[in-house]
Design a protein around this motif. Structure first.
Motif, PDB file in Angstrom:
ATOM      1  N   UNK A  81      -6.697  56.562  16.628  1.00  0.00           N
ATOM      2  CA  UNK A  81      -7.353  57.499  15.719  1.00  0.00           C
ATOM      3  C   UNK A  81      -6.803  57.214  14.329  1.00  0.00           C
ATOM      4  N   UNK A  82      -7.601  56.537  13.524  1.00  0.00           N
ATOM      5  CA  UNK A  82      -7.231  56.263  12.137  1.00  0.00           C
ATOM      6  C   UNK A  82      -7.591  57.486  11.312  1.00  0.00           C
ATOM      7  N   UNK A  83      -6.610  58.035  10.639  1.00  0.00           N
ATOM      8  CA  UNK A  83      -6.812  59.244   9.853  1.00  0.00           C
ATOM      9  C   UNK A  83      -6.525  58.957   8.388  1.00  0.00           C
ATOM     10  N   UNK A  84      -7.527  59.077   7.563  1.00  0.00           N
ATOM     11  CA  UNK A  84      -7.403  58.832   6.128  1.00  0.00           C
ATOM     12  C   UNK A  84      -7.633  60.117   5.347  1.00  0.00           C
ATOM     13  N   UNK A  85      -7.191  60.110   4.102  1.00  0.00           N
ATOM     14  CA  UNK A  85      -7.388  61.261   3.218  1.00  0.00           C
ATOM     15  C   UNK A  85      -6.943  62.553   3.914  1.00  0.00           C
ATOM     16  N   UNK A  86      -5.762  62.530   4.436  1.00  0.00           N
ATOM     17  CA  UNK A  86      -5.269  63.675   5.190  1.00  0.00           C
ATOM     18  C   UNK A  86      -5.056  64.884   4.299  1.00  0.00           C
ATOM     19  N   UNK A  87      -5.309  66.043   4.875  1.00  0.00           N
ATOM     20  CA  UNK A  87      -5.209  67.316   4.159  1.00  0.00           C
ATOM     21  C   UNK A  87      -4.190  68.211   4.872  1.00  0.00           C
ATOM     22  N   UNK A  88      -3.621  69.180   4.174  1.00  0.00           N
ATOM     23  CA  UNK A  88      -2.658  70.081   4.837  1.00  0.00           C
ATOM     24  C   UNK A  88      -3.249  70.755   6.072  1.00  0.00           C
ATOM     25  N   UNK A  89      -4.532  71.020   6.064  1.00  0.00           N
ATOM     26  CA  UNK A  89      -5.164  71.679   7.224  1.00  0.00           C
ATOM     27  C   UNK A  89      -5.298  70.752   8.424  1.00  0.00           C
ATOM     28  N   UNK A  90      -4.964  69.488   8.264  1.00  0.00           N
ATOM     29  CA  UNK A  90      -4.941  68.568   9.399  1.00  0.00           C
ATOM     30  C   UNK A  90      -3.616  68.654  10.170  1.00  0.00           C
ATOM     31  N   UNK A  91      -2.683  69.409   9.650  1.00  0.00           N
ATOM     32  CA  UNK A  91      -1.394  69.557  10.313  1.00  0.00           C
ATOM     33  C   UNK A  91      -1.569  70.202  11.685  1.00  0.00           C
ATOM     34  N   UNK A  92      -1.058  69.533  12.710  1.00  0.00           N
ATOM     35  CA  UNK A  92      -1.214  70.015  14.079  1.00  0.00           C
ATOM     36  C   UNK A  92      -0.510  69.046  15.020  1.00  0.00           C
ATOM     37  N   UNK A  93      -0.422  69.438  16.279  1.00  0.00           N
ATOM     38  CA  UNK A  93      -0.058  68.505  17.335  1.00  0.00           C
ATOM     39  C   UNK A  93      -1.354  67.870  17.828  1.00  0.00           C
ATOM     40  N   UNK A  94      -1.359  66.550  17.879  1.00  0.00           N
ATOM     41  CA  UNK A  94      -2.551  65.817  18.276  1.00  0.00           C
ATOM     42  C   UNK A  94      -2.371  65.285  19.700  1.00  0.00           C
ATOM     43  N   UNK A  95      -3.421  65.449  20.482  1.00  0.00           N
ATOM     44  CA  UNK A  95      -3.409  65.045  21.890  1.00  0.00           C
ATOM     45  C   UNK A  95      -4.591  64.114  22.172  1.00  0.00           C
ATOM     46  N   UNK A  96      -4.387  63.171  23.072  1.00  0.00           N
ATOM     47  CA  UNK A  96      -5.514  62.446  23.628  1.00  0.00           C
ATOM     48  C   UNK A  96      -5.699  62.894  25.082  1.00  0.00           C
ATOM     49  N   UNK A  97      -6.931  62.762  25.542  1.00  0.00           N
ATOM     50  CA  UNK A  97      -7.272  63.215  26.889  1.00  0.00           C
ATOM     51  C   UNK A  97      -8.336  62.287  27.453  1.00  0.00           C
ATOM     52  N   UNK A  98      -8.444  62.254  28.756  1.00  0.00           N
ATOM     53  CA  UNK A  98      -9.387  61.341  29.375  1.00  0.00           C
ATOM     54  C   UNK A  98     -10.076  61.984  30.568  1.00  0.00           C
ATOM     55  N   UNK A  99     -11.247  61.433  30.861  1.00  0.00           N
ATOM     56  CA  UNK A  99     -12.002  61.859  32.037  1.00  0.00           C
ATOM     57  C   UNK A  99     -12.672  60.634  32.620  1.00  0.00           C
ATOM     58  N   UNK A 100     -12.657  60.544  33.944  1.00  0.00           N
ATOM     59  CA  UNK A 100     -13.230  59.392  34.635  1.00  0.00           C
ATOM     60  C   UNK A 100     -14.746  59.509  34.694  1.00  0.00           C
ATOM     61  N   UNK A 101     -15.383  59.227  33.567  1.00  0.00           N
ATOM     62  CA  UNK A 101     -16.831  59.212  33.480  1.00  0.00           C
ATOM     63  C   UNK A 101     -17.224  58.066  32.565  1.00  0.00           C
ATOM     64  N   UNK A 102     -18.174  57.259  32.993  1.00  0.00           N
ATOM     65  CA  UNK A 102     -18.516  56.066  32.220  1.00  0.00           C
ATOM     66  C   UNK A 102     -19.337  56.396  30.987  1.00  0.00           C
ATOM     67  N   UNK A 103     -20.289  57.290  31.127  1.00  0.00           N
ATOM     68  CA  UNK A 103     -21.213  57.578  30.033  1.00  0.00           C
ATOM     69  C   UNK A 103     -20.915  58.935  29.413  1.00  0.00           C
ATOM     70  N   UNK A 104     -20.938  58.963  28.098  1.00  0.00           N
ATOM     71  CA  UNK A 104     -20.822  60.204  27.362  1.00  0.00           C
ATOM     72  C   UNK A 104     -19.412  60.691  27.171  1.00  0.00           C
ATOM     73  N   UNK A 105     -19.259  61.621  26.238  1.00  0.00           N
ATOM     74  CA  UNK A 105     -18.002  62.320  26.028  1.00  0.00           C
ATOM     75  C   UNK A 105     -18.327  63.627  25.310  1.00  0.00           C
TER      76      UNK A 105
END
Length: 125
Positions: A81-105
């Motif tokens: 996740x490339x994050x540019x022009x970051x703002x104070x409101x972007x402050x957070x804990x960031x998580x990635x998650x996955x699901x075993x499905x080929x199509x869609x998200x």
């Protein structure tokens, strides 16, 4: 066993950039949907971007569209996740998650089955 490990968080000034990584093991990312979420103190976890498996279709939350880019390196089994022009409101804990499905998200946390431990992003002068 599905495992996700995030990295790349840190402290950055407003307007700066960070690249988060989500390294996957136990499965092939190109057959799974991947989502990036964040949770700020006192707020609900929100979906900010996702990438579908085989199609590679991407979706973004409106507030990050044009600033954040999700991508995948199949050779490294890693999503970024490339994050540019970051703002104070972007402050957070960031998580990635996955699901075993080929199509869609989806940008809904309930869609996903497995989660990483999170990485802190702080945007402050």
């Amino acid at each position: 066993q599905v495992q996700l490990v995030e990295s790349g968080g840190g402290l950055v000034q407003p307007g700066g950039s960070l690249r988060l990584s989500c390294a996957a093991s136990g499965f092939n990312l190109d057959k799974y949907a991947i989502g990036w979420f964040r949770q700020a103190p006192g707020k609900e976890r929100e979906g900010i971007s996702c990438l579908s498996g085989s199609e590679g279709t991407t979706y973004y939350k409106g507030s990050v569209k044009g600033r954040f880019t999700i991508s995948r390196d199949n050779t490294k089994n890693t999503v970024y996740l490339q994050m540019n022009d970051l703002k104070p409101e972007d402050t957070a804990v960031y998580y990635c998650a996955t699901k075993a499905v080929i199509a869609g998200c989806l940008l809904s946390w309930s869609f996903y089955d497995d989660w990483g431990q999170g990485t802190q992003v702080t945007v402050s002068a």
